[in-house]
Design a protein around this motif. Structure first.
Motif, mmCIF file in Angstrom:
data_model
loop_
_atom_site.group_PDB
_atom_site.id
_atom_site.type_symbol
_atom_site.label_atom_id
_atom_site.label_comp_id
_atom_site.label_asym_id
_atom_site.label_seq_id
_atom_site.Cartn_x
_atom_site.Cartn_y
_atom_site.Cartn_z
ATOM 1 N N LYS A 5 0.874 -1.177 0.000
ATOM 2 C CA LYS A 5 0.000 0.000 0.000
ATOM 3 C C LYS A 5 0.905 1.220 0.000
ATOM 4 O O LYS A 5 1.285 1.727 1.053
ATOM 5 N N GLY A 6 1.303 1.672 -1.193
ATOM 6 C CA GLY A 6 2.278 2.752 -1.285
ATOM 7 C C GLY A 6 3.634 2.234 -0.835
ATOM 8 O O GLY A 6 4.137 1.241 -1.340
ATOM 9 N N LYS A 7 4.216 2.880 0.161
ATOM 10 C CA LYS A 7 5.492 2.422 0.717
ATOM 11 C C LYS A 7 5.296 1.392 1.830
ATOM 12 O O LYS A 7 6.244 0.743 2.250
ATOM 13 N N ASP A 8 4.071 1.263 2.323
ATOM 14 C CA ASP A 8 3.794 0.416 3.471
ATOM 15 C C ASP A 8 3.316 -0.975 3.037
ATOM 16 O O ASP A 8 3.052 -1.210 1.855
ATOM 17 N N LEU A 9 3.190 -1.859 4.005
ATOM 18 C CA LEU A 9 2.669 -3.196 3.763
ATOM 19 C C LEU A 9 1.368 -3.388 4.524
ATOM 20 O O LEU A 9 1.163 -2.796 5.581
ATOM 21 N N GLU A 10 0.499 -4.224 3.977
ATOM 22 C CA GLU A 10 -0.733 -4.589 4.663
ATOM 23 C C GLU A 10 -0.848 -6.112 4.633
ATOM 24 O O GLU A 10 -0.830 -6.721 3.575
ATOM 25 N N PHE A 11 -0.945 -6.702 5.823
ATOM 26 C CA PHE A 11 -0.977 -8.145 5.961
ATOM 27 C C PHE A 11 -2.384 -8.633 6.268
ATOM 28 O O PHE A 11 -3.115 -7.995 7.010
ATOM 29 N N ALA A 12 -2.729 -9.798 5.712
ATOM 30 C CA ALA A 12 -3.919 -10.548 6.117
ATOM 31 C C ALA A 12 -3.379 -11.824 6.758
ATOM 32 O O ALA A 12 -2.844 -12.688 6.075
ATOM 33 N N PRO A 26 9.567 2.312 8.093
ATOM 34 C CA PRO A 26 10.365 3.310 8.818
ATOM 35 C C PRO A 26 11.305 4.054 7.867
ATOM 36 O O PRO A 26 11.533 3.614 6.735
ATOM 37 N N GLU A 27 11.868 5.147 8.342
ATOM 38 C CA GLU A 27 12.820 5.929 7.546
ATOM 39 C C GLU A 27 14.024 5.062 7.193
ATOM 40 O O GLU A 27 14.627 4.433 8.060
ATOM 41 N N GLY A 28 14.372 4.997 5.913
ATOM 42 C CA GLY A 28 15.541 4.232 5.483
ATOM 43 C C GLY A 28 15.245 2.784 5.136
ATOM 44 O O GLY A 28 16.152 2.039 4.783
ATOM 45 N N ILE A 29 13.992 2.365 5.245
ATOM 46 C CA ILE A 29 13.617 0.978 4.932
ATOM 47 C C ILE A 29 12.609 0.983 3.789
ATOM 48 O O ILE A 29 11.709 1.824 3.745
ATOM 49 N N VAL A 40 12.601 -7.059 2.842
ATOM 50 C CA VAL A 40 12.850 -5.845 3.608
ATOM 51 C C VAL A 40 14.238 -5.378 3.205
ATOM 52 O O VAL A 40 15.203 -6.135 3.322
ATOM 53 N N GLU A 41 14.365 -4.139 2.702
ATOM 54 C CA GLU A 41 15.648 -3.641 2.208
ATOM 55 C C GLU A 41 16.021 -2.340 2.879
ATOM 56 O O GLU A 41 15.152 -1.549 3.254
ATOM 57 N N GLY A 42 17.337 -2.107 3.020
ATOM 58 C CA GLY A 42 17.849 -0.873 3.600
ATOM 59 C C GLY A 42 19.364 -0.880 3.631
ATOM 60 O O GLY A 42 20.006 -1.863 3.244
ATOM 61 N N ILE A 43 19.965 0.217 4.133
ATOM 62 C CA ILE A 43 21.422 0.297 4.186
ATOM 63 C C ILE A 43 21.962 -0.007 5.572
ATOM 64 O O ILE A 43 23.142 -0.284 5.735
ATOM 65 N N ASP A 44 21.111 0.024 6.599
ATOM 66 C CA ASP A 44 21.543 -0.234 7.970
ATOM 67 C C ASP A 44 21.192 -1.676 8.332
ATOM 68 O O ASP A 44 20.017 -2.035 8.435
#
Length: 178
Positions: free
Chosen positions: A99-106, A118-121, A133-137
């Motif tokens: 849903k855009g940048k977010d996820l929605e689980f059933a 979150p910021e950076g993810i 799940v992707e990111g630099i940290d």
């Protein structure tokens, strides 16, 4: 001497490392990360490499020597390649949607479960039961993946739930009738 701590951290081309006081900042093509090095440990940049040294063989110094080197190496890898965790969902009717940048689980609850990014993810949904799940940290990627897994842990009796890709769930035998 720490076997990990004495290894130099290679700094590839395109990565800028600046050391100001006890703060190390790594800037690369994917972003910027910084880390505050604890007091007895020293970091120096020599010949395109980061060298981590400790002044003595105190217990704290020995413990933090390898840790600091590993954290700096993770920062360099993060800003060049990034980190990702593959996850999968097992269960009838269990699914994930972007849903855009977010996820929605059933996940079998009476309501959908939203997970904000979150910021950076960032999240990548490959199919209704597989996502990344992707990111630099590295630490933040692992923590977000663990929090998503907590939404519905793999059940030891049926195996249903959210799990890491390739995770083996030990199954238990259920009740036996007479």
């Amino acid at each position: 001497m720490s076997r990990i701590g004495r290894l130099p951290v290679p700094v590839p081309a395109g990565v800028d490392v600046s050391i100001v006081g006890n703060t190390v900042t790594v800037k690369g093509p994917k972003g910027t990360l910084s880390h505050s090095v604890v007091e007895p440990i020293k970091v120096a940049k020599e010949d395109g490499e980061l060298k981590v040294t400790r002044p003595d063989d105190d217990r704290d110094s020995r413990a933090r020597h390898g840790l600091t080197r590993s954290l700096l190496n993770n920062m360099v890898v993060g800003v060049t390649q990034g980190y990702s965790k593959q996850m999968e969902i097992v269960g009838v009717g269990y699914r994930v949607a972007a849903k855009g940048k977010d996820l929605e689980f059933a996940l079998g609850y009476s309501h959908p479960v939203p997970v904000p990014a979150p910021e950076g993810i960032s999240f990548v949904v490959e199919s209704p039961i597989k996502f990344r799940v992707e990111g630099i940290d590295k630490q933040q990627v692992g923590e977000v993946a663990a929090n998503i897994r907590k939404l519905r842990k793999p059940d030891p009796y049926k195996g249903k739930g959210v799990r890491y890709a390739g995770e083996v769930v030990r199954r238990k035998v259920g009740k036996t009738g007479k």
